[in-house]
Design a protein around this motif. Structure first.
Motif, PDB file in Angstrom:
ATOM      1  N   PHE A  30      62.323 -36.673  35.782  1.00 18.65           N
ATOM      2  CA  PHE A  30      61.686 -35.770  36.692  1.00 18.65           C
ATOM      3  C   PHE A  30      62.662 -34.442  36.612  1.00 18.65           C
ATOM      4  O   PHE A  30      62.083 -33.366  36.813  1.00 18.65           O
ATOM      5  CB  PHE A  30      61.734 -36.299  38.172  1.00 18.65           C
ATOM      6  N   ASN A  31      63.871 -34.509  36.429  1.00 14.83           N
ATOM      7  CA  ASN A  31      64.969 -33.389  36.891  1.00 14.83           C
ATOM      8  C   ASN A  31      64.734 -32.553  35.654  1.00 14.83           C
ATOM      9  O   ASN A  31      64.859 -31.149  35.571  1.00 14.83           O
ATOM     10  CB  ASN A  31      66.381 -33.842  36.838  1.00 14.83           C
ATOM     11  N   ARG A  32      64.665 -33.106  34.425  1.00 16.15           N
ATOM     12  CA  ARG A  32      64.635 -32.487  33.112  1.00 16.15           C
ATOM     13  C   ARG A  32      63.166 -31.604  33.097  1.00 16.15           C
ATOM     14  O   ARG A  32      63.122 -30.515  32.782  1.00 16.15           O
ATOM     15  CB  ARG A  32      64.878 -33.437  31.957  1.00 16.15           C
ATOM     16  N   ILE A  33      62.025 -32.275  33.546  1.00 12.76           N
ATOM     17  CA  ILE A  33      60.837 -31.685  33.371  1.00 12.76           C
ATOM     18  C   ILE A  33      60.637 -30.751  34.420  1.00 12.76           C
ATOM     19  O   ILE A  33      60.195 -29.510  34.157  1.00 12.76           O
ATOM     20  CB  ILE A  33      59.765 -32.746  33.290  1.00 12.76           C
ATOM     21  N   SER A  82      51.966 -28.090  24.086  1.00 12.89           N
ATOM     22  CA  SER A  82      52.038 -29.285  23.409  1.00 12.89           C
ATOM     23  C   SER A  82      53.074 -30.380  24.271  1.00 12.89           C
ATOM     24  O   SER A  82      52.977 -31.371  23.853  1.00 12.89           O
ATOM     25  CB  SER A  82      52.846 -29.013  22.175  1.00 12.89           C
ATOM     26  N   GLY A  83      53.335 -29.991  25.304  1.00 12.47           N
ATOM     27  CA  GLY A  83      53.973 -30.801  26.330  1.00 12.47           C
ATOM     28  C   GLY A  83      55.224 -31.245  26.073  1.00 12.47           C
ATOM     29  O   GLY A  83      56.105 -30.502  25.793  1.00 12.47           O
ATOM     30  N   VAL A  84      55.693 -32.579  26.283  1.00  6.94           N
ATOM     31  CA  VAL A  84      56.985 -33.256  26.168  1.00  6.94           C
ATOM     32  C   VAL A  84      57.259 -34.076  25.110  1.00  6.94           C
ATOM     33  O   VAL A  84      56.031 -34.837  24.884  1.00  6.94           O
ATOM     34  CB  VAL A  84      57.531 -33.395  27.446  1.00  6.94           C
ATOM     35  N   ILE A  85      58.316 -34.526  24.688  1.00  8.33           N
ATOM     36  CA  ILE A  85      58.458 -35.265  23.636  1.00  8.33           C
ATOM     37  C   ILE A  85      59.608 -36.035  24.096  1.00  8.33           C
ATOM     38  O   ILE A  85      60.672 -35.509  24.432  1.00  8.33           O
ATOM     39  CB  ILE A  85      58.506 -34.808  22.061  1.00  8.33           C
TER      40      ILE A  85
END
Length: 318
Positions: free
Chosen positions: A61-64, A76-79
């Protein structure tokens, strides 16, 4: 490198997104072998009841959220690359925030974790037999697609998010001397050590056949190690993270090793005595006390972080 202000910022950012997990005070005599000094207080931090069954939701959560605030999440979102838990956390956080998630895992990832990833809406790609294989594939995919890469343990936002556990624990216990936690890549250890710097010592516990922290402290830097054993699905990183090493060296994190047999026995005992279902990797921290690998001081105030529960409980009663 991260420090206490980073952890405080992360805690504020993810507040309301993650659970404030409970602590359970337990009788320390049931954890310490006969003849060793007995702590005065002992708590279990029940982080295994966190969203997606592990502490990883905090860092994800903190990263995103941090990337979203900065406008750095592309179409393209996250990987992510993961042995399971980190991927689950990224998939969950991405779904809550409304972005796409693609998760790379080794073919050896536990089926229960793969099924959960798909249930959370992630695109799952299984590559190779080791975490390193999945990691390399995920990095290439992120470079090609432009997606935001979420490292399972070696990014400041990930570590700082995990460290919010330490702030919670300190409030709940009202004072600590020592916190025991399992170590794979070291993100949890780094975050908690940063959160508790100057207030409590962190002891990193690893399987003897996956000694990333132990090897790094001996070498004076992160080094590659061979990993195997019952906890490889969650503690399968082949190298300690750079952030984790820097924080461990700065804060005086200690390292102890435990055997696979001790891990399995500690996991069974937690079920038999407390009806707590935890992963083998999580049980490593419990095993350190049960075997005397970590020798407490008389009067010491100790907490054990139970950091994950994504496991098949079928073998707990056999």
């Amino acid at each position: 490198m991260i420090a206490l202000p980073d952890v405080r910022n992360a805690a504020a950012r993810i507040e309301g997104r993650v659970r404030r997990t409970p602590v359970m005070e337990v009788d320390p005599t049931g954890f310490v072998p006969r003849g060793l000094p007995v702590p005065s207080k002992m708590w279990l931090k029940l982080e295994h009841v966190q969203h997606t069954g592990s502490f990883k939701a905090r860092g994800a959560f903190n990263r995103i959220l941090a990337a979203s605030e900065a406008g750095r999440i592309p179409e393209s979102g996250v990987i992510a690359a993961s042995g399971g838990n980190a991927g689950l956390a990224v998939a969950y956080a991405a779904g809550q925030i409304g972005t796409k998630a693609e998760v790379y895992v080794p073919e050896t990832a536990p089926p229960v974790k793969v099924a959960k990833l798909r249930a959370l809406g992630a695109t799952v790609v299984q590559v190779g037999v080791k975490y390193a294989d999945a990691y390399e594939a995920a990095i290439k995919r992120a470079e090609d697609s432009g997606a935001l890469f979420c490292h399972p343990y070696d990014q400041p936002d990930m570590c700082a998010g995990a460290g919010s556990i330490g702030l919670e624990l300190l409030e709940q216990a009202g004072g600590l001397d020592t916190v025991l936690c399992a170590v794979g890549g070291g993100g949890l250890m780094a975050g908690v050590a940063a959160a508790l710097e100057g207030q409590a010592i962190v002891v990193g516990v690893e399987p003897a056949n996956a000694p990333t922290l132990n090897a790094a402290l001996r070498a004076g830097k992160p080094v590659d190690v061979e990993v195997s054993g019952v906890a490889a699905d969650s503690l399968g990183a082949g190298r300690l993270g750079e952030i984790a090493y820097a924080v461990a060296a700065r804060t005086g994190v200690r390292s102890v090793l435990v055997t696979d047999d001790a891990i399995s026995e500690a996991r069974r005992r937690m079920w038999d005595e407390y009806r707590l279902v935890i992963e083998h990797g999580t049980a490593a921290a419990v095993a350190a006390l049960r075997t005397g690998s970590y020798r407490p001081r008389a009067g010491e105030r100790i907490a054990i972080l139970l950091c994950g529960a994504n496991t098949d409980p079928g073998d707990l009663t056999t």
